[in-house]
Each structure stands twice: as structure tokens, then as C-alpha cells.
Design an enzyme around this catalytic site. Structure first.
Site: not given
Lengths: 246, 206
Positions: A112, A151, A161, A164, A166
Site C-alpha cells: 500500500y 499481503y 489477506r 482485495h 476496498h
């Protein structure tokens, strides 16, 4: 625009056995961040039936193209090129036009772009990882991006995770406000994720998994995933009280 | 057999996670050049807006007494005349210089959120009784699986608060105090939101 006549009736109650409960100890951060008292139930008043509506003037030309919206001129983000599309509907199956949809995600390596993120996978200098759009008259939306990578995160010793994206969605009333996550068809990480498993109902989880759509895949360019977002429906007007001031 | 109803189910909520700011307030976390400005940032009112200017500060506090430094707080409220700036508002046109909606990430060091807004007018309840002036809050963060709705009321409105039909729904009367902000200056209020434990804020299923 047809279908956008304002509706002023209360929303269907939320099915709180379908949504994740607040306290889900497998997801450790929820332990100290979950209310312990019961929620006070309240059928929607004006304060919840109404909500902000955003004009198209807030949307920039590349807000729904994450492949280029942070890239240097002439460059693009690295990763699997995908088109994510679908409709924002309500529980009655009615399209929700004019809904603001915001989305954010990690890059192809699961990293991120955030100052508190410390994962060793590198940033992509041409990928910011966020965008937004407003649904059309049928509730339709789409954006172009690269498929995010899984990640690791500090929950269990070896928790990862699933890939995905959000989503944050505004409907027409503040009571419809929703933040959720989209997962990808066939990802084996989905079923072992402590955040996914906060959702008690397997069918509710399936509702968050986008389907690979080869029909809308653009040959030699990008694959398509279809993801419909369902917001709360609202009652018909038949039996509403019409007292003064209502 | 009966006729099927064909309702869909609402998409299940998931946590906003620790990086909610990337999508919702990118400029706040130093990601510039995509959105000109963060949505909902800054004053909720324009210069020509009617009503009393107020500021609201507070923090979202976890069950260990620590402020969340990664929460995102949104507010939604009526204008000075009690009208919502929404197409679903049927009683008249709200003040065009007042947005009614705002969004604040907590300060990265203190977790403190800030809203510069106006004091809302009164809005009728379903049966026509007037609710006391209030602001609706919605809180998301890492560790919160579904957004939490609450309301802030004003300490100087004791009489209106006493007759408020929503506050009247709260059976355990000492808990009402968790929804009433503290005045900490002229036109300045403090509203802390306690997620868990002693003095836990009242949250609504709306």
C-alpha cells in the site's frame, strides 16, 4: 434522470446476523474496538433517511483509471490489468443512480502507498492505488486497475489477506452508508482470512467475491471482474404517516 | 407455494482497515496529484451560510482507553433551519452554502478529529415532535467490522434534549450523557466517542 425521484421512506432494517458482529476475536483488533452494549434500535428519522449526494463535478477525468491516474506521463502501473464493473443496487433490485463509489487497494505486490505501511514488497512508482466514480442512471459503474497482490499482516503468526479492493459507497440516505471489500473468484486465501471470517454466513461471503467475466474481457488488453454492490432497500410509501412536519 | 419476494441481501460490511485514508483522504496522507482536495475536508459552510459557526473536536477511544489514530469519522447534519441538503428532503430547500456532510481523519499523533460546522436547527421526528439539535456521526476504522452510528447533542439544549424522542428511547438514563458534547470554549465543543467499557457511547441500529 429517470429513477432518481427522491424517496423518503425508511430503510429496511439491517440484518445484523448477515453482517459481521462487532466482536470477532479471530480478528484481534476488534477485541478492544467492539462495543459491548446492545445497539439502540431506531427506525430511520429524517436524519438517517436523507444523505449527501455528490455531483459529477467532483470526478476528475482519470479518477476511475488507477492504471494511469498516478503514473508519470506515458507510463503505466505494473500488474495484471483488470476492469472492475458492476451496479450499485438496493435490496429491491433497483439501481442506485448518482451513488459515489470510492475504492482503494494495494499494488500488484501487495504494498500500500501509506506512510504507516512497512511491508518489504516495493512501491510501484506509477501506482497510487485509489479512485472514485459516480454511478450512472442505472446504478452502473466501472474502473480500470491492476489486480492487487495478497499481503501479510500482523494478526496471527502467518496471516495473509486475500487479494482485495476496498469499497466505500454512499447511497441516497446516510443509513445506507457502507464500507466493504471485494475479493476475487477462485482465490484460496479468501476462506482462511480472519477478516473474511468475521462474516458468519457463507452466502454473505460469496456476495463479496467478484466473478471473472470473460464476456466483458477486452481481448489483448484487460480481463473483467463483475462486482455488484447491494445497499439497503427502502419501504414503499403505502402506509407512511403524513403528519405535519413529517 | 407462495409468490417469491425476490429481495436481494445487502452486501456484508467489512472493516475499512488501517489504510482507509488512501481511498478517502489521500491528500491527508501525502498522496497528492490525483484528487484536487479530499472530499469532506475543511469547513462545512461557505461564507454566506446561515447560522452559528461552531467547532467540534474529539477522539475515538478504544476499550483500553487509547485514542484510535487510524479512524475515519463522518458527520451528517441539518442546516441552521433544520433542513437537510439532500434530494430526500421534502420540507424545503436547505441552505445552498452549507454541505451538511463532512469527513475527518484523526490527527496521526493524537487521533483528534475536527469539524468546523454550524449548529443545526431542529428536525421533526416521525410523529411531528421536534428532535433536539443533533449531528449524526459515523465511525469506521481498523478493527471495526461495521460502521458505528451515533449522535452528538448539545449541552446548552437541556430542555430540548429532555424532550428528544430518540434520547427517550435509551432505557438506561445515565447513558444519555454519552451523547451530549462538552462545551470547552465559545462555540467550541468536545465530543469523545468511547467504543467499549465504562461510559461506552450509545450506538444506534438505524
Amino acid at each position: 434522470m429517470k429513477n432518481i425521484l427522491p424517496e423518503t421512506t425508511p430503510f429496511f432494517p439491517r440484518d445484523r446476523e448477515w453482517h459481521p458482529p462487532a466482536f470477532t476475536p479471530g480478528y484481534k483488533t476488534s477485541v478492544l474496538r467492539s462495543p459491548q452494549r446492545a445497539l439502540i434500535s431506531l427506525e430511520g428519522t429524517k436524519s438517517e433517511i436523507t444523505g449527501p449526494v455528490f455531483g459529477h463535478n467532483i470526478i476528475g477525468e482519470f479518477d476511475n483509471d488507477l492504471i494511469v491516474n498516478y503514473a508519470k506521463p506515458g507510463e503505466m502501473a505494473i500488474g495484471e490489468r483488470i476492469l472492475v464493473y458492476g451496479r450499485v443496487l438496493d435490496e429491491r433490485g433497483v439501481g442506485v443512480p448518482g451513488a459515489l463509489v470510492e475504492f482503494w487497494q494495494a499494488n500488484a505486490g501487495g504494498r500500500y502507498r501509506h506512510k504507516k505501511e512497512t511491508y518489504l514488497a516495493p512501491l510501484d512508482p506509477n501506482f497510487g492505488g485509489f479512485g472514485r466514480t459516480i454511478t450512472d442512471e442505472n446504478g452502473g459503474y466501472f474502473f480500470k486497475t491492476i489486480k492487487p497482490g495478497p499481503y501479510p499482516w500482523p494478526n496471527g503468526v502467518n496471516d495473509w489477506r486475500p487479494a482485495h479492493i476496498h469499497f466505500s459507497v454512499f447511497g441516497h440516505g446516510f443509513a445506507q452508508r457502507l464500507i466493504t471489500q471485494m475479493y476475487f473468484e477462485g482465490d484460496p486465501m479468501i476462506w482462511i482470512c480472519p477478516i473474511v471470517k468475521t462474516i458468519p454466513d457463507e452466502n454473505a461471503i460469496k456476495g463479496l467475491i467478484a466473478a471473472l467475466d470473460m464476456q466483458n474481457t477486452i481481448p489483448h488488453d484487460m480481463r473483467a471482474y463483475k462486482f455488484d454492490i447491494i445497499l439497503r432497500g427502502r419501504r414503499s410509501t403505502f402506509f407512511e404517516n403524513r403528519k405535519e412536519g413529517n | 407455494m407462495v409468490q417469491p419476494l425476490f429481495y436481494l441481501k445487502e452486501s456484508a460490511s467489512q472493516t475499512a482497515g488501517p489504510y482507509v485514508h488512501i481511498g478517502c483522504t489521500p491528500n491527508f496522507v501525502g498522496i497528492h496529484g490525483v484528487f484536487e482536495r479530499d472530499l469532506g475536508a475543511g469547513k462545512l459552510y461557505g461564507e454566506a451560510a446561515r447560522g452559528q459557526r461552531i467547532t467540534i473536536r474529539g477522539a475515538v477511544i478504544d476499550g483500553g482507553g487509547n485514542p484510535l489514530k487510524d479512524a475515519l469519522v463522518e458527520i451528517w447534519q441539518a442546516d441552521a433551519d433544520g433542513l437537510y441538503n439532500s434530494p430526500s428532503e421534502t420540507r424545503g430547500s436547505a441552505d445552498p452554502h452549507f454541505a451538511g456532510w463532512g469527513r475527518s481523519p484523526g490527527d496521526m499523533d493524537t487521533g483528534e478529529f475536527l469539524f468546523e460546522t454550524i449548529k443545526p436547527g431542529r428536525v421533526p421526528f416521525k410523529d411531528g415532535r421536534m428532535m433536539a439539535p443533533h449531528i449524526t456521526f459515523w465511525i469506521v476504522a481498523r478493527g471495526i467490522n461495521i460502521g458505528l452510528h451515533t449522535r452528538m447533542y448539545f449541552p446548552e439544549e437541556a430542555q430540548a434534549n429532555a424532550g428528544d424522542p430518540v434520547l427517550a428511547r435509551i432505557e438506561h438514563k445515565p447513558r444519555v450523557a454519552t451523547l451530549i458534547a462538552r462545551q470547552d470554549g465559545e462555540a467550541s465543543y468536545r465530543f469523545d466517542i468511547r467504543l467499549q467499557g465504562e461510559d461506552e457511547t450509545v450506538f444506534f441500529d438505524i
